[in-house]
Scaffold this active site. Structure first.
Site, mmCIF file in Angstrom:
data_model
loop_
_atom_site.group_PDB
_atom_site.id
_atom_site.type_symbol
_atom_site.label_atom_id
_atom_site.label_comp_id
_atom_site.label_asym_id
_atom_site.label_seq_id
_atom_site.Cartn_x
_atom_site.Cartn_y
_atom_site.Cartn_z
ATOM 1 N N LYS A 1 0.848 -1.207 0.000
ATOM 2 C CA LYS A 1 0.000 0.000 0.000
ATOM 3 C C LYS A 1 0.882 1.257 0.000
ATOM 4 O O LYS A 1 2.074 1.177 0.280
ATOM 5 C CB LYS A 1 -0.899 -0.014 1.235
ATOM 6 C CG LYS A 1 -0.138 0.063 2.553
ATOM 7 C CD LYS A 1 -1.014 -0.321 3.735
ATOM 8 C CE LYS A 1 -0.240 -0.223 5.044
ATOM 9 N NZ LYS A 1 -0.970 -0.871 6.156
ATOM 10 N N TYR B 1 17.491 29.599 8.330
ATOM 11 C CA TYR B 1 16.280 30.353 8.706
ATOM 12 C C TYR B 1 16.120 30.386 10.221
ATOM 13 O O TYR B 1 16.321 29.370 10.895
ATOM 14 C CB TYR B 1 15.037 29.677 8.135
ATOM 15 C CG TYR B 1 14.826 29.895 6.652
ATOM 16 C CD1 TYR B 1 14.639 31.162 6.125
ATOM 17 C CD2 TYR B 1 14.781 28.805 5.791
ATOM 18 C CE1 TYR B 1 14.421 31.344 4.765
ATOM 19 C CE2 TYR B 1 14.559 28.972 4.432
ATOM 20 C CZ TYR B 1 14.384 30.249 3.926
ATOM 21 O OH TYR B 1 14.170 30.424 2.583
ATOM 22 N N ARG C 1 -10.310 0.037 15.606
ATOM 23 C CA ARG C 1 -10.201 0.941 14.462
ATOM 24 C C ARG C 1 -11.118 0.430 13.353
ATOM 25 O O ARG C 1 -11.976 1.138 12.872
ATOM 26 C CB ARG C 1 -8.729 0.995 14.007
ATOM 27 C CG ARG C 1 -8.425 2.025 12.977
ATOM 28 C CD ARG C 1 -6.960 2.028 12.579
ATOM 29 N NE ARG C 1 -6.554 0.767 11.946
ATOM 30 C CZ ARG C 1 -5.356 0.551 11.418
ATOM 31 N NH1 ARG C 1 -4.420 1.496 11.445
ATOM 32 N NH2 ARG C 1 -5.057 -0.620 10.854
HETATM 33 C C1 LIG Z 1 -0.193 -1.939 6.786
HETATM 34 C C2 LIG Z 1 -0.758 -3.206 7.263
HETATM 35 C C3 LIG Z 1 0.052 -4.333 7.470
HETATM 36 C C4 LIG Z 1 1.564 -4.302 7.371
HETATM 37 O O1 LIG Z 1 2.100 -3.801 8.579
HETATM 38 P P1 LIG Z 1 3.673 -3.660 8.832
HETATM 39 O O2 LIG Z 1 3.771 -3.152 10.215
HETATM 40 O O3 LIG Z 1 4.165 -2.662 7.829
HETATM 41 O O4 LIG Z 1 4.271 -4.993 8.632
HETATM 42 C C5 LIG Z 1 -0.569 -5.526 7.802
HETATM 43 N N1 LIG Z 1 -1.916 -5.589 7.940
HETATM 44 C C6 LIG Z 1 -2.718 -4.519 7.776
HETATM 45 C C7 LIG Z 1 -4.185 -4.658 7.965
HETATM 46 C C8 LIG Z 1 -2.164 -3.287 7.448
HETATM 47 O O5 LIG Z 1 -2.962 -2.234 7.308
#
Ligand SMILES: *Cc1c(COP(=O)(O)O)cnc(C)c1O
Length: 366
Positions: A35, A261, A131
């Site tokens: 993702k 800055y 969540r």
């Molecule tokens: C992003 C995600 C993962 C991967 O998690 P990592 O900590 O990057 O290994 C696994 N399962 C879900 C549902 C996620 O949203």
């Protein structure tokens, strides 16, 4: 010569990390999480390099999944947040995407599919992260609805761990127990063997009982450890992204003079300051504190002065052989993204993921 700011993506490191993840859990199938443009590494290149290695990819949206298909990647893809509308479900089914279902609205959408349009559904169970997902007591009911729907092919039970990166936190044990109970309820009531998916990177590494039929590693594939404390994993991983630039100016700064800055840094002694062609417009975090480590010619220097859009300044007093064009590493093979992240009040995940478009990419192929 063009502006020297770039990231190098080492696909050999990616494959080695993937094999390491699989070696920890040899009886599991791997769903590689790609993702958010593969955490900023470039989803297409990453997917092409991994398509022989893994069983499935996972992304956050139909758009991300379609991009893979448009580039010829034909592996199954899991939509981690499921479909956002019934139209999406039709496309998902036609493209052989699997969908998470985490609420009743998504279950209701199934009626838009014709009998010949089948789909695999991953039921998301809320075991404590609060969540996404169905509360445990609703899962049997959801399962029986899905079993009764002609459009549903395989059903997989999944959950997500909220503190798997804290290796001594008993909450993970509680999530695992709730999930096991939920699985057992279904298996006894329906007399089926339930395929499951629990572990992210931290789960695969630190919680052997979170390993199941399908693991979902993300960050570890990119060679960044999920552990900010008690890190037992980093030494087994190879960073995939290395972020580099060069020194473009050098000057002597007298004791008491300031740099950048806001004049936030003053020289405590006569100093040598190098200006590097990288800034927050290239993905370097603006809130990196004074003193954040930067490698120049393989030597550690400290960030001095504020991060600008296109430049940073580093204190190179006493370092050897620093010149215009000296090589600078912001993070990667020789300086961990997690170490820089600590100085910027964030985590390695965020640093690599928010890499902007303008930063040039160089790929080291398999
Ligand atoms: C992003 C995600 C993962 C991967 O998690 P990592 O900590 O990057 O290994 C696994 N399962 C879900 C549902 C996620 O949203």
């Amino acid at each position: 010569m063009s502006r020297p700011t770039e990231i190098t993506i080492d696909l050999n490191a990616l494959v080695a990390n993937t094999q390491y993840a699989q070696s920890l859990s040899p009886d599991s199938q791997t769903v590689a999480v790609i993702k958010a443009d593969a955490y900023g590494h470039g989803a297409i290149e990453i997917a092409k390099a991994l398509q022989q290695q893994v069983t499935m990819f996972a992304v956050s949206s139909l758009e991300e999944a379609m991009e893979l298909r448009e580039q010829g990647i034909m592996l199954p893809v899991l939509l981690l947040e499921g479909c956002f509308s019934a139209d999406e479900l039709i496309i998902a089914s036609n493209q052989r995407f699997s969908v998470v279902m985490h609420n009743h609205e998504q279950v209701q959408m199934l009626h838009v599919l014709g009998i010949e349009q089948r789909i695999d559904v991953w039921i998301k169970v809320d075991t404590g992260m609060h969540r996404l997902g169905f509360p445990i007591e609703k899962v049997v009911d959801v399962f029986s609805q899905l079993k009764a729907a002609a459009q549903v092919d395989n059903v997989i039970l999944m959950t997500h761990l909220s503190v798997a990166d804290e290796q001594h936190n008993p909450f993970t044990e509680s999530q695992l127990n709730h999930f096991a109970q939920c699985r057992k309820n279904i298996e006894t009531q329906f007399d089926v063997a339930m395929p499951c998916s629990i572990a992210n990177s931290a789960g695969i590494s630190a919680w052997p009982s979170a390993r199941s039929q399908w693991n979902r590693p993300g960050i570890m594939l990119y060679g960044v450890s999920p552990f900010m404390h008690d890190d037992t994993m980093q030494s087994q991983l190879q960073p995939v992204m290395t972020f580099t630039s060069k020194v473009i100016a050098l000057r002597n700064v007298l004791k008491g003079e300031s740099v950048g800055y806001g004049n936030t840094w003053q020289a405590k002694e006569d100093s040598v300051v190098a200006t590097v062609a990288v800034g927050y417009g290239d993905g370097y975090p603006r809130n990196a504190k004074l003193g954040t480590p930067v490698l120049v010619n393989g030597q550690r220097a400290k960030l001095c002065g504020r991060v600008s859009m296109d430049m940073i300044t580093i204190d190179v007093t006493g370092l050897i052989d620093i010149k215009i064009d000296s090589e600078v590493e912001l993070w990667g093979k020789n300086l961990l993204a997690n170490e820089v992240a600590t100085w910027a009040n964030t985590i390695g995940y965020e640093l690599v993921t928010r890499m902007p478009k303008r930063t040039r990419r160089r790929i080291i192929s398999l």
